[in-house]
Design an enzyme around this catalytic site. Structure first.
Site, PDB file in Angstrom:
ATOM      1  N   LYS A 195     -29.939 111.627 118.533  1.00  0.00           N
ATOM      2  CA  LYS A 195     -31.361 111.850 117.926  1.00  0.00           C
ATOM      3  C   LYS A 195     -32.340 112.047 118.820  1.00  0.00           C
ATOM      4  O   LYS A 195     -33.501 111.709 118.818  1.00  0.00           O
ATOM      5  CB  LYS A 195     -31.944 110.597 116.849  1.00  0.00           C
ATOM      6  CG  LYS A 195     -30.714 110.488 115.763  1.00  0.00           C
ATOM      7  CD  LYS A 195     -31.297 109.570 114.751  1.00  0.00           C
ATOM      8  CE  LYS A 195     -30.410 109.210 113.512  1.00  0.00           C
ATOM      9  NZ  LYS A 195     -29.068 108.265 113.591  1.00  0.00           N
ATOM     10  N   ARG A 196     -31.943 112.980 119.920  1.00  0.00           N
ATOM     11  CA  ARG A 196     -32.723 113.365 120.889  1.00  0.00           C
ATOM     12  C   ARG A 196     -33.676 114.096 120.341  1.00  0.00           C
ATOM     13  O   ARG A 196     -33.701 114.980 119.289  1.00  0.00           O
ATOM     14  CB  ARG A 196     -32.004 113.934 121.857  1.00  0.00           C
ATOM     15  CG  ARG A 196     -30.983 113.297 122.612  1.00  0.00           C
ATOM     16  CD  ARG A 196     -31.390 111.607 123.177  1.00  0.00           C
ATOM     17  NE  ARG A 196     -30.360 111.324 124.026  1.00  0.00           N
ATOM     18  CZ  ARG A 196     -30.181 110.109 124.240  1.00  0.00           C
ATOM     19  NH1 ARG A 196     -30.972 109.166 123.108  1.00  0.00           N
ATOM     20  NH2 ARG A 196     -29.301 109.624 124.965  1.00  0.00           N
TER      21      ARG A 196
END
Lengths: 271, 271
Positions: A95-96
């Site tokens: 979930k960058r």
């Protein structure tokens, strides 16, 4: 092979829409794996071997490795999967969310370091938080509608008569997916919202967490999210498989396999 | 000491609102530091020593370490900062965004592994993506308005007559900041939007990237973002300081110090 093609092939080869999440929580590992970084590798690879013919993808959650300083084990697990089960896609769930030069570093982390076929990213910073990943010709899975209670805090705010998450789906479908590399995260706890997203994005793959330990309804999820081909989904289960309670005569890996097979069948019953 | 108190003390002790970002891009490091992980440690700690009396915080960007598998160097840099300059807060810029048990692993990563005083997080998944951090009594810096071109894709969507980023500011001010641990990220390229956020959040600290290499106007930023006390901001500069072009007789660290001092003074001229 690019991510979407590889995923299509895995759906067909294993007749499965099940994604097995790898969240190795040291406190929940079987006793023989606790306390050493190598135990994480051995646990995860035993799970992989026990379920690789039942899954369409594996999804390690990097937070569990990062908290322990065990990125080296994730590198080993990724290499093992590529070597032993090269037809099963690896999704790095990280979930960058960052932009430009920094996003490019995260793309290097996911694709070069871990050899991931796809990576999860947050849409909050917009198009230039997704664009740097495109250069790799792999997959980018954008958060759209998440299955947690606070998911509505932003995602359900109304924008021009529609909730924000539908705008995200539209943005990805209309603009960000120009290279055909994108997928979306849509939680299983809201089947009607899966249906709404499916209507917006055509056949784009959906990564759907929230069944298993999180309680989402498999039948409603599959009916809402399937494409005309009866695929289009990576339905994720992590803890319910990893930490399945063994029945008589089983060890943890056999129990994981049993639950994975039950879940795959429960999904397939409604495709 | 909690993050907000430590930040207040650093603002006062160094008479500075300058945050020095640590983005060690291997391609841009001085030649003597290239090619080895240890070079990253030596470069960053020389920058820290050269600027520690001019900064209110240091902000390592974890992507640069993750791309290289150099988390071990970030651990060493963090330990060095805590030991040598214990009064200067460490902000881990990782923009994590996840929930529940996973968010707690990211909190462990930031606070326990790296000893960070604060960590940046994404708001897209809502309250339960921030809540797990609160247990540590450190700082949580929520993305609000970012300075990149695509920042408007979501953040500027209109919700009940106001752009989304203002809703995020309001959510944090009214609900998520119940323990007084929160700050917000607001880019320097939109001074009027900094002003709008400041009006919503009172004296809450703002982390402001976008000056220096990104071209934000220092005077307009400071006038828009300062509190009545003339503080309230961590104005970040990374590349302009790290990769300052040395003038005659300077080395890279002296050049970094010169630019940091010029930036600190340019900020202070408008407080």
């Amino acid at each position: 092979m690019n991510f979407i093609n590889k995923l299509n092939a895995a759906w067909a080869a294993n007749d499965s829409l099940l994604c097995v999440g790898l969240d190795p929580d040291m406190d929940r590992l079987p006793a023989q794996f606790r306390g050493t970084p190598d135990g994480i590798f051995r646990f995860c690879t035993e799970i992989i071997d026990a379920t690789a013919d039942l899954a369409c993808a594996f999804k390690p959650q990097i937070a569990y490795f990062a908290a322990l300083g065990a990125e080296g084990q994730l590198e080993r697990i990724s290499a093992y999967l590529r070597h032993r089960h090269p037809h099963i896609p690896l999704i790095l769930d990280s979930k960058r969310g960052d932009i430009g030069a920094t996003a490019k570093q995260y793309a290097r982390e996911a694709y070069d370091r871990y050899g991931a076929d796809a990576v999860t990213v947050s849409p909050y910073m917009g198009a230039d938080s997704v664009e740097p990943y495109m250069e790799w010709q792999r997959g980018v899975i954008v958060l759209c509608r998440t299955s947690n209670p606070g998911g509505s805090d932003l995602q359900f705010l109304e924008v021009n008569g529609k909730p924000l998450y539908q705008h995200v789906a539209q943005l990805v479908a209309d603009k960000w997916n120009s290279n055909g590399q994108c997928a979306l995260v849509v939680g299983a706890t809201f089947p009607e919202e899966i249906r709404a997203v499916r209507a917006i994005v055509g056949d784009m793959p959906l990564l759907i967490p929230g069944i298993g330990a999180q309680g989402g309804d498999i039948e409603a999820t599959v009916r809402a999210g399937r494409t005309d081909a009866g695929t289009g989904m990576m339905i994720n289960s992590s803890r319910a498989i990893l930490y399945a309670a063994p029945q008589a005569g089983e060890d943890f890996a056999q129990a994981a396999r049993r639950v994975a097979e039950e879940t795959r069948q429960a999904i397939n019953a409604h495709r």
